[in-house]
Scaffold this motif. Structure first.
Motif, PDB file in Angstrom:
ATOM      1  N   CYS A 112       0.554  -1.333  -0.120  1.00 44.88           N
ATOM      2  CA  CYS A 112       0.195  -0.070   0.155  1.00 44.88           C
ATOM      3  C   CYS A 112       0.798   1.447   0.097  1.00 44.88           C
ATOM      4  CB  CYS A 112      -1.234   0.262   1.430  1.00 44.88           C
ATOM      5  SG  CYS A 112      -2.203  -1.297   0.695  1.00 44.88           S
ATOM      6  N   GLY A 113       2.561   1.844  -0.226  1.00 39.58           N
ATOM      7  CA  GLY A 113       3.051   2.147  -0.101  1.00 39.58           C
ATOM      8  C   GLY A 113       3.173   2.988   1.312  1.00 39.58           C
TER       9      GLY A 113
ATOM     10  N   VAL B 169      -3.932   7.400  -0.564  1.00 41.82           N
ATOM     11  CA  VAL B 169      -5.171   5.827  -1.138  1.00 41.82           C
ATOM     12  C   VAL B 169      -6.356   6.051   0.030  1.00 41.82           C
ATOM     13  CG1 VAL B 169      -3.170   4.948  -1.977  1.00 41.82           C
ATOM     14  CG2 VAL B 169      -4.111   4.267  -0.250  1.00 41.82           C
ATOM     15  N   TYR B 170      -5.833   5.756   0.898  1.00 42.88           N
ATOM     16  CA  TYR B 170      -7.658   6.521   1.744  1.00 42.88           C
ATOM     17  C   TYR B 170      -8.279   7.273   2.985  1.00 42.88           C
ATOM     18  CZ  TYR B 170     -10.902   5.488   5.817  1.00 42.88           C
ATOM     19  OH  TYR B 170     -11.649   5.121   6.244  1.00 42.88           O
TER      20      TYR B 170
ATOM     21  N   ASP C  38     -11.351  14.483  -1.242  1.00 50.17           N
ATOM     22  CA  ASP C  38     -11.778  14.779  -2.859  1.00 50.17           C
ATOM     23  C   ASP C  38      -9.625  14.065  -3.326  1.00 50.17           C
ATOM     24  OD1 ASP C  38     -10.440  16.740  -2.465  1.00 50.17           O
ATOM     25  OD2 ASP C  38     -11.511  18.129  -3.347  1.00 50.17           O
ATOM     26  N   THR C  39      -9.333  13.717  -2.374  1.00 54.94           N
ATOM     27  CA  THR C  39      -7.784  13.563  -3.176  1.00 54.94           C
ATOM     28  C   THR C  39      -7.825  11.957  -3.320  1.00 54.94           C
ATOM     29  OG1 THR C  39      -7.141  14.173  -0.861  1.00 54.94           O
ATOM     30  CG2 THR C  39      -7.154  15.920  -2.644  1.00 54.94           C
ATOM     31  N   ALA C  40      -8.378  11.245  -2.115  1.00 49.81           N
ATOM     32  CA  ALA C  40      -7.819  10.500  -2.084  1.00 49.81           C
ATOM     33  C   ALA C  40      -8.070   9.264  -3.100  1.00 49.81           C
ATOM     34  CB  ALA C  40      -8.913   9.793  -1.307  1.00 49.81           C
ATOM     35  N   LEU C  41      -6.817   8.471  -3.504  1.00 49.96           N
ATOM     36  CA  LEU C  41      -6.898   7.438  -4.400  1.00 49.96           C
ATOM     37  C   LEU C  41      -8.286   6.556  -4.965  1.00 49.96           C
ATOM     38  CD1 LEU C  41      -5.799   6.986  -7.281  1.00 49.96           C
ATOM     39  CD2 LEU C  41      -3.967   5.098  -6.068  1.00 49.96           C
TER      40      LEU C  41
ATOM     41  N   ALA D 165      -0.694  13.102  -1.054  1.00 49.35           N
ATOM     42  CA  ALA D 165       0.380  12.849   0.146  1.00 49.35           C
ATOM     43  C   ALA D 165       1.813  13.608   0.127  1.00 49.35           C
ATOM     44  CB  ALA D 165       0.334  11.559  -0.167  1.00 49.35           C
ATOM     45  N   MET D 166       2.182  13.750  -0.267  1.00 52.36           N
ATOM     46  CA  MET D 166       2.817  14.674  -0.094  1.00 52.36           C
ATOM     47  C   MET D 166       3.605  16.329   0.432  1.00 52.36           C
ATOM     48  SD  MET D 166       5.189  13.241  -1.907  1.00 52.36           S
ATOM     49  CE  MET D 166       7.060  13.501  -2.435  1.00 52.36           C
TER      50      MET D 166
END
Length: 579
Positions: A130-131, A463-464, A468-471, A484-485
């Motif tokens: 999951c990175g 990701v989670y 409106d930015t979660a993959l 995330a960055m």
């Protein structure tokens, strides 16, 4: 120099071994490998002690059961409203437990690698699954040993009541964390896909506590990477009740060992982390005895020997095979160069639970008719998910083998990469000549992960979440990586690419019985399991023309000598008869 010479003698390592030694070895091998392969493959390490009927509880580092029945404690017979309330009650008796836990890797998710100077742990590393944890905390910290850690930019909660006693000590049938509550269980019923999920009865859970069982450890370690068996390959739910063929130590009808029988520490410090691996254990003693050569085989004597890292040698010594016969002597000669796991774990993911072997993030985000979709393979595993990309799975997987000295160098967020090559997420240290390494088995995880094409650095991914930015909610790389960055205060150029990576997981569980150990011919052959291992000469796998001719000549002279001897006996017998 003495160490190198000894390695060459024991493992046929170099060309400059004395001719007389080679000749004597060849005389033995000419019959040895042909006639005793079967016997060699069946000879293995004895169990720590004789199999017996399984206890109700699994055998822990201390005798199973304990001296207290927690169902009788009045302080635990109350209507608990939250996990921290239970912990507060626990601390009334176990006054030092929370402080101990809060000084462990399980709590801090951070550790300093003294060999490389890197700061590692789940809090900082990038993994091939999951990175990253940062920006995904409520989901990832469901496996934290506490309650309410919601921001990786801050230290975990400092309150003693934030420690989760139940996750390690309660009956897992009565207690579990909820996957998206930052380590908390449910406190109120919820509806999920038309089904009502009830919260655990915290009082019953508190009254059920005992020594940690495999299910306690497995509630997190089995399911890392997003599913049963996904991450490690040698840890999955099949180990809850394994038979002897799957694991001789955890066999439900035999030793029935809990995880803490080997990961047996003190002060809630559990040895055996992949960040502290002793690839070639040094001498340890108990009651004045050298356990490298002594056969110390009782589990209750091993607890002090498992620190700082758990190892096979702690129980079995570094000469585990019987020395009173040629087979055992030859096998014991391998232990300087070959890890026990290399022979005694022939495959991983053997219990019927598949492990993930490839994860391609670059294909994530595709939609069908504007909606996310999933494709299942012929075995019922997802081969594609809009949220995560493409996958491949495997069962009965032959490990990847490599020289390993216990050290790994990680590719972290600020490290430069070469995108034209496969990026080693945790590059393995070791070689055939450093005197510290042995041949170890690993799960080699293949992945394709996001990176900054301008800065040539790996990136974090959000990701989670329902924002409106979660993959996993919006399926858009162009918003998830910048989010995330930005969360961790790192620059991102905006140029997103994907790079192939490898990640390595040591294989140490699913130990087969000696009858199932790797056969000699699986390594000593042209189609060797160890085809990728360099720096040594392996009979049967490698060949040098001049050495082969010496061997042929030695064998031919031996046969000729036998024939001449037989002929002379016949001639002299006839002459004696004539006389």
């Amino acid at each position: 120099m003495a160490n190198v010479a000894n390695r060459g003698r024991r493992f046929s390592n170099t060309r400059n071994i004395a001719l007389s030694t080679w000749l004597s070895t060849l005389f033995i091998l000419s019959g040895f490998f042909i006639s005793t392969n079967s016997a060699l493959s069946e000879s293995g390490t004895d169990l720590p002690h004789s199999p017996r009927q399984a206890n109700t509880l699994q055998l822990s580092g201390k005798p199973a059961g304990g001296t207290a029945d927690h169902s009788k404690f009045l302080i635990l017979q109350q209507d608990f409203k939250s996990g921290p309330e239970v912990t507060k009650a626990c601390l009334a008796c176990h006054t030092e437990a929370a402080d101990q836990v809060q000084h462990t890797l399980h709590w801090k998710w951070e550790v300093k690698n003294e060999a490389t100077g890197q700061t590692l742990g789940k809090r900082t590393v990038i993994n091939a699954f999951c990175g990253n944890v940062a920006s995904n905390e409520p989901r990832c910290t469901s496996c934290h040993a506490g309650y309410g850690w919601e921001d990786m930019r801050k230290a975990p909660p400092s309150e003693p009541e934030a420690v989760d006693c139940l996750v390690c000590h309660a009956d897992t049938a009565l207690y579990s964390k909820y996957p998206t509550k930052a380590g908390h269980p449910l406190y109120e019923p919820i509806e999920v896909n038309g089904k009502t999920i009830m919260p655990p009865d915290l009082a019953k859970a508190a009254q059920s506590v005992t020594n940690p069982q495999r299910q306690n450890c497995g509630s997190c370690h089995y399911y890392g990477g997003g599913g049963d068996g996904v991450k490690h390959g040698d840890l999955d739910s099949s180990l809850d009740h394994p038979d002897v063929a799957l694991d001789v130590h955890m066999n439900k009808d035999g030793l029935n060992m809990a995880c803490t029988a080997c990961h047996s520490g003190s002060g809630h410090q559990w040895p055996g982390s992949r960040y502290h691996t002793e690839a070639k254990p040094t001498t340890k003693t108990v009651e004045g005895k050298d356990t490298k050569s002594a056969k110390m085989r009782k589990v209750d004597q091993m607890a002090s020997l498992m620190e700082p890292t758990a190892s096979c040698e702690s129980c079995h010594s570094n000469r585990p095979h019987e020395d009173d016969e040629l087979i055992g002597i030859k096998l014991n000669d391998h232990t300087d160069t070959v890890a026990c796991q290399t022979c005694h774990i022939p495959e991983f993911a053997r219990g019927g639970v598949a492990t993930k072997t490839l994860w391609d993030w670059s294909t994530a985000g595709k939609l069908k008719d504007g909606k996310p979709f999933k494709i299942m393979d012929e075995h019922g595993h997802p081969s594609y998910m809009s949220e995560k990309g493409n996958f491949e799975y495997g069962e009965d997987v032959i490990p990847h083998y490599a020289w390993f000295n216990g050290e790994t160098t990680w590719t972290l967020l600020d490290d430069k990469i070469d995108p034209t090559k496969v990026v080693e997420i945790n590059a393995l240290g070791g070689s055939a000549t450093d005197g510290k390494s042995r041949i170890w088995p690993f799960k080699q995880m293949l992945s394709r992960q996001p990176y900054d094409m301008e800065k040539n650095q790996l990136v974090y991914n959000h990701v989670y979440g329902k924002d409106d930015t979660a993959l996993w909610t919006n399926f858009n790389w162009d918003t998830s990586v910048p989010a995330a960055m930005d969360f961790v205060g790192k620059e991102f150029s905006g140029k997103l690419g994907f790079v192939d990576t490898h990640m390595y997981w040591p294989i140490t569980h699913m130990v087969a019985p000696k009858e199932g150990a790797v056969k000699c011919t699986e390594c000593h052959s042209k189609q060797s399991r160890l085809a990728g291992i360099t720096g040594i000469y392996m009979p049967g796998r490698d060949n040098f023309k001049w050495l082969d001719w010496i061997g042929y000549a030695a064998f031919g002279l031996t046969v000729l000598g036998v024939l001449l001897h037989g002929l002379l006996r016949i001639l002299f017998r006839n002459r004696n008869n004539e006389a």
